[in-house]
Design a protein around this motif. Structure first.
Motif, PDB file in Angstrom:
ATOM      1  N   THR A  57       3.437 157.796  75.139  1.00  0.00           N
ATOM      2  CA  THR A  57       3.909 156.559  75.732  1.00  0.00           C
ATOM      3  C   THR A  57       3.940 155.454  74.694  1.00  0.00           C
ATOM      4  N   VAL A  58       5.071 154.790  74.563  1.00  0.00           N
ATOM      5  CA  VAL A  58       5.238 153.648  73.667  1.00  0.00           C
ATOM      6  C   VAL A  58       5.675 152.454  74.506  1.00  0.00           C
ATOM      7  N   ASP A  59       4.856 151.415  74.501  1.00  0.00           N
ATOM      8  CA  ASP A  59       5.150 150.208  75.283  1.00  0.00           C
ATOM      9  C   ASP A  59       5.419 150.551  76.742  1.00  0.00           C
ATOM     10  N   GLY A  60       4.615 151.459  77.274  1.00  0.00           N
ATOM     11  CA  GLY A  60       4.733 151.832  78.675  1.00  0.00           C
ATOM     12  C   GLY A  60       5.868 152.769  79.010  1.00  0.00           C
ATOM     13  N   SER A  61       6.608 153.232  78.012  1.00  0.00           N
ATOM     14  CA  SER A  61       7.764 154.082  78.240  1.00  0.00           C
ATOM     15  C   SER A  61       7.536 155.464  77.670  1.00  0.00           C
ATOM     16  N   GLU A  62       8.085 156.469  78.363  1.00  0.00           N
ATOM     17  CA  GLU A  62       8.032 157.847  77.878  1.00  0.00           C
ATOM     18  C   GLU A  62       9.406 158.308  77.404  1.00  0.00           C
ATOM     19  N   GLU A  63      10.200 157.376  76.864  1.00  0.00           N
ATOM     20  CA  GLU A  63      11.497 157.751  76.320  1.00  0.00           C
ATOM     21  C   GLU A  63      11.323 158.700  75.128  1.00  0.00           C
ATOM     22  N   GLU A  64      12.398 159.371  74.794  1.00  0.00           N
ATOM     23  CA  GLU A  64      12.345 160.331  73.705  1.00  0.00           C
ATOM     24  C   GLU A  64      12.022 159.654  72.372  1.00  0.00           C
ATOM     25  N   ILE A  65      11.136 160.269  71.630  1.00  0.00           N
ATOM     26  CA  ILE A  65      10.772 159.829  70.288  1.00  0.00           C
ATOM     27  C   ILE A  65      11.338 160.846  69.309  1.00  0.00           C
ATOM     28  N   VAL A  66      12.105 160.374  68.349  1.00  0.00           N
ATOM     29  CA  VAL A  66      12.750 161.259  67.381  1.00  0.00           C
ATOM     30  C   VAL A  66      12.122 161.035  65.999  1.00  0.00           C
ATOM     31  N   VAL A 114      17.220 161.356  53.443  1.00  0.00           N
ATOM     32  CA  VAL A 114      16.414 160.313  54.083  1.00  0.00           C
ATOM     33  C   VAL A 114      17.324 159.219  54.635  1.00  0.00           C
ATOM     34  N   ARG A 115      18.320 158.824  53.879  1.00  0.00           N
ATOM     35  CA  ARG A 115      19.268 157.813  54.368  1.00  0.00           C
ATOM     36  C   ARG A 115      20.059 158.350  55.568  1.00  0.00           C
ATOM     37  N   ASP A 116      20.329 159.639  55.577  1.00  0.00           N
ATOM     38  CA  ASP A 116      20.992 160.272  56.717  1.00  0.00           C
ATOM     39  C   ASP A 116      20.116 160.170  57.963  1.00  0.00           C
ATOM     40  N   LEU A 117      18.829 160.428  57.797  1.00  0.00           N
ATOM     41  CA  LEU A 117      17.907 160.299  58.930  1.00  0.00           C
ATOM     42  C   LEU A 117      17.915 158.873  59.476  1.00  0.00           C
ATOM     43  N   LEU A 118      17.921 157.907  58.575  1.00  0.00           N
ATOM     44  CA  LEU A 118      17.962 156.512  59.021  1.00  0.00           C
ATOM     45  C   LEU A 118      19.260 156.215  59.768  1.00  0.00           C
ATOM     46  N   ALA A 119      20.354 156.753  59.277  1.00  0.00           N
ATOM     47  CA  ALA A 119      21.641 156.535  59.933  1.00  0.00           C
ATOM     48  C   ALA A 119      21.663 157.153  61.332  1.00  0.00           C
ATOM     49  N   ARG A 120      20.905 158.222  61.511  1.00  0.00           N
ATOM     50  CA  ARG A 120      20.837 158.865  62.825  1.00  0.00           C
ATOM     51  C   ARG A 120      19.878 158.143  63.763  1.00  0.00           C
ATOM     52  N   GLY A 121      19.177 157.152  63.247  1.00  0.00           N
ATOM     53  CA  GLY A 121      18.336 156.328  64.104  1.00  0.00           C
ATOM     54  C   GLY A 121      16.998 156.915  64.470  1.00  0.00           C
ATOM     55  N   VAL A 122      16.377 157.674  63.557  1.00  0.00           N
ATOM     56  CA  VAL A 122      15.059 158.235  63.860  1.00  0.00           C
ATOM     57  C   VAL A 122      14.034 157.120  64.030  1.00  0.00           C
ATOM     58  N   ASP A 123      12.955 157.430  64.741  1.00  0.00           N
ATOM     59  CA  ASP A 123      11.898 156.450  64.985  1.00  0.00           C
ATOM     60  C   ASP A 123      10.830 156.462  63.906  1.00  0.00           C
ATOM     61  N   ALA A 124      10.731 157.551  63.153  1.00  0.00           N
ATOM     62  CA  ALA A 124       9.759 157.669  62.062  1.00  0.00           C
ATOM     63  C   ALA A 124      10.264 158.740  61.112  1.00  0.00           C
ATOM     64  N   ALA A 312       0.108 161.125  62.780  1.00  0.00           N
ATOM     65  CA  ALA A 312       0.042 159.807  62.141  1.00  0.00           C
ATOM     66  C   ALA A 312       1.256 158.966  62.524  1.00  0.00           C
ATOM     67  N   ALA A 313       2.428 159.599  62.557  1.00  0.00           N
ATOM     68  CA  ALA A 313       3.640 158.886  62.971  1.00  0.00           C
ATOM     69  C   ALA A 313       3.507 158.418  64.416  1.00  0.00           C
ATOM     70  N   LEU A 314       2.993 159.278  65.295  1.00  0.00           N
ATOM     71  CA  LEU A 314       2.860 158.922  66.704  1.00  0.00           C
ATOM     72  C   LEU A 314       1.774 157.869  66.906  1.00  0.00           C
ATOM     73  N   TYR A 315       0.691 157.949  66.147  1.00  0.00           N
ATOM     74  CA  TYR A 315      -0.327 156.893  66.193  1.00  0.00           C
ATOM     75  C   TYR A 315       0.310 155.549  65.853  1.00  0.00           C
ATOM     76  N   THR A 316       1.091 155.530  64.777  1.00  0.00           N
ATOM     77  CA  THR A 316       1.687 154.276  64.329  1.00  0.00           C
ATOM     78  C   THR A 316       2.667 153.733  65.368  1.00  0.00           C
ATOM     79  N   LEU A 317       3.494 154.608  65.922  1.00  0.00           N
ATOM     80  CA  LEU A 317       4.473 154.166  66.917  1.00  0.00           C
ATOM     81  C   LEU A 317       3.808 153.638  68.183  1.00  0.00           C
ATOM     82  N   THR A 318       2.627 154.155  68.503  1.00  0.00           N
ATOM     83  CA  THR A 318       1.926 153.707  69.708  1.00  0.00           C
ATOM     84  C   THR A 318       0.926 152.589  69.418  1.00  0.00           C
TER      85      THR A 318
END
Length: 367
Positions: A57-66, A114-124, A312-318
């Motif tokens: 859960t991020v900010d009360g939401s269970e939306e998909e995390i990529v 890495v720039r491709d991942l950013l262009a695809r809008g990943v969360d971490a 670690a990525a999920l800790y940071t996002l939450t």
């Protein structure tokens, strides 16, 4: 957090584990979530940054995390094992998916990945770089977008959210100390490094040098770049054998290099020289080579850190703090993992089955 139909289609098209069913085959590893979750129970560091299974859960939401994962390359099973650990963690959380890209051991491609991942809008972004300095531009691009950058195994000398890894310096020291003890403090050695410029190669070399400072009668005759794989090590060792009649030991940064060096020794009819091998990587095959006497020591460097990177990525996002993270000699923070015991003849049997990989070592051509 991505939820649109277009984004979901993009993820599926590029092989992410979005909404992966238990029996879906995941990219690169070729394993299902059921298989990966069975492996998860045996991973060595699941108690570091523990996270309960279930939706994140991020900010009360269970939306998909990529989460994007840019790997050095998948030309080596060590690298695939790291991915499997990350995929296993993602499988524990139904709203977490991955986009996995193969750097093909090419710094230009990995920067673009890495720039491709950013262009695809990943969360971490999880990053295990080909070379340390070469991935500075890509790392900065991630940080400039304000998303978590978790660097694993090989560091980058620029800002990042967190670097995760074991100490290659202390591991190098332990393997080098075993070599010095076996040589009674005197002898001629050759060195086959990992990819020169990568942080593990630099650090393992530094660990060896730290020990050899205390042994002036151990001479390093020559050094070659084995690139972590077997093929380059064979001609490198052939050249060493041609140039030097008296070689007591080979200090290789990777098991593959050690197996290649032993093949070169056999081809040169130098098996009777009794040249000793000291190596790193921590595979089950490597541990069997220690048990069987081909290697004298194997630095127990685990690839099973991908799950920690994912957590670690999920800790940071939450918004959770990362226990144990601290400032260190490079920009950003480090989560230093404990050393694993160096595997030698006395403990090899104990460690077989606890390393990575299910392949067998090559037959020792000198036996």
């Amino acid at each position: 957090m991505k939820s649109s139909i277009a984004t979901t289609a993009l993820l599926v098209a590029f092989g992410a584990a979005s909404g992966a069913a238990a029996q879906d085959t995941l990219p690169i590893s070729g394993k299902t979530c059921d298989q990966l979750l069975e492996q998860y129970a045996g991973l060595p560091f699941t108690d570091i940054l523990p996270l309960e299974a279930g939706p994140v859960t991020v900010d009360g939401s269970e939306e998909e995390i990529v989460v994007g994962f840019s790997q050095t390359g998948f030309n080596h099973p060590w690298r695939i094992s790291m991915l499997e650990a990350a995929q296993a963690e993602a499988c524990r959380h139904p709203n977490v998916s991955m986009i996995v890209l193969d750097g093909n051991v090419d710094v230009a491609k990995q920067n673009n990945d890495v720039r491709d991942l950013l262009a695809r809008g990943v969360d971490a972004v999880l990053l295990s770089p080909v070379e340390s300095a070469a991935l500075i531009p890509a790392s900065r691009a991630v940080m400039d977008q304000g998303i978590p950058l978790i660097v694993m195994d090989r560091d980058v000398p620029t800002d990042k959210t967190l670097f995760i890894g074991q100490s290659n310096v202390t591991m190098g020291e332990k393997v080098a100390q075993k070599m010095a003890d076996d040589l009674d403090g005197s002898g001629n050695i050759v060195v086959i490094t990992g990819l020169q410029g990568s942080s593990p190669a630099v650090d393992r070399d530094q660990g060896m040098k730290n020990v050899l400072e205390n042994y002036p009668d151990i001479e390093v005759l020559a050094v070659g770049d084995g690139e972590w794989i077997r093929e380059p090590a064979v001609p490198i060792m052939e050249d060493f054998l041609t140039a030097y009649e008296d070689i007591d030991a080979v200090f290789s940064h990777a098991e593959e290099s050690s197996w290649g060096a032993q093949l070169a020794i056999a081809r040169a009819n130098r098996c009777e020289d009794g040249i000793l091998h000291y190596t790193f990587d921590g595979s089950n095959a490597g541990f069997k080579s220690v048990r069987d006497g081909t290697f004298r020591a194997d630095g127990n460097y685990t690839p099973f850190i991908g799950d920690i990177g994912m957590r670690a990525a999920l800790y940071t996002l939450t918004g959770r703090e990362i226990p144990g993270a601290e400032a260190y000699s490079q920009p950003g923070q480090q989560l230093a993992l404990p050393d694993s015991p160096t595997v030698v003849a006395e403990n090899a049997e104990e460690w077989i089955g606890r390393g990575w990989g299910d392949f067998e070592p090559p037959l020792d051509p000198c036996k």
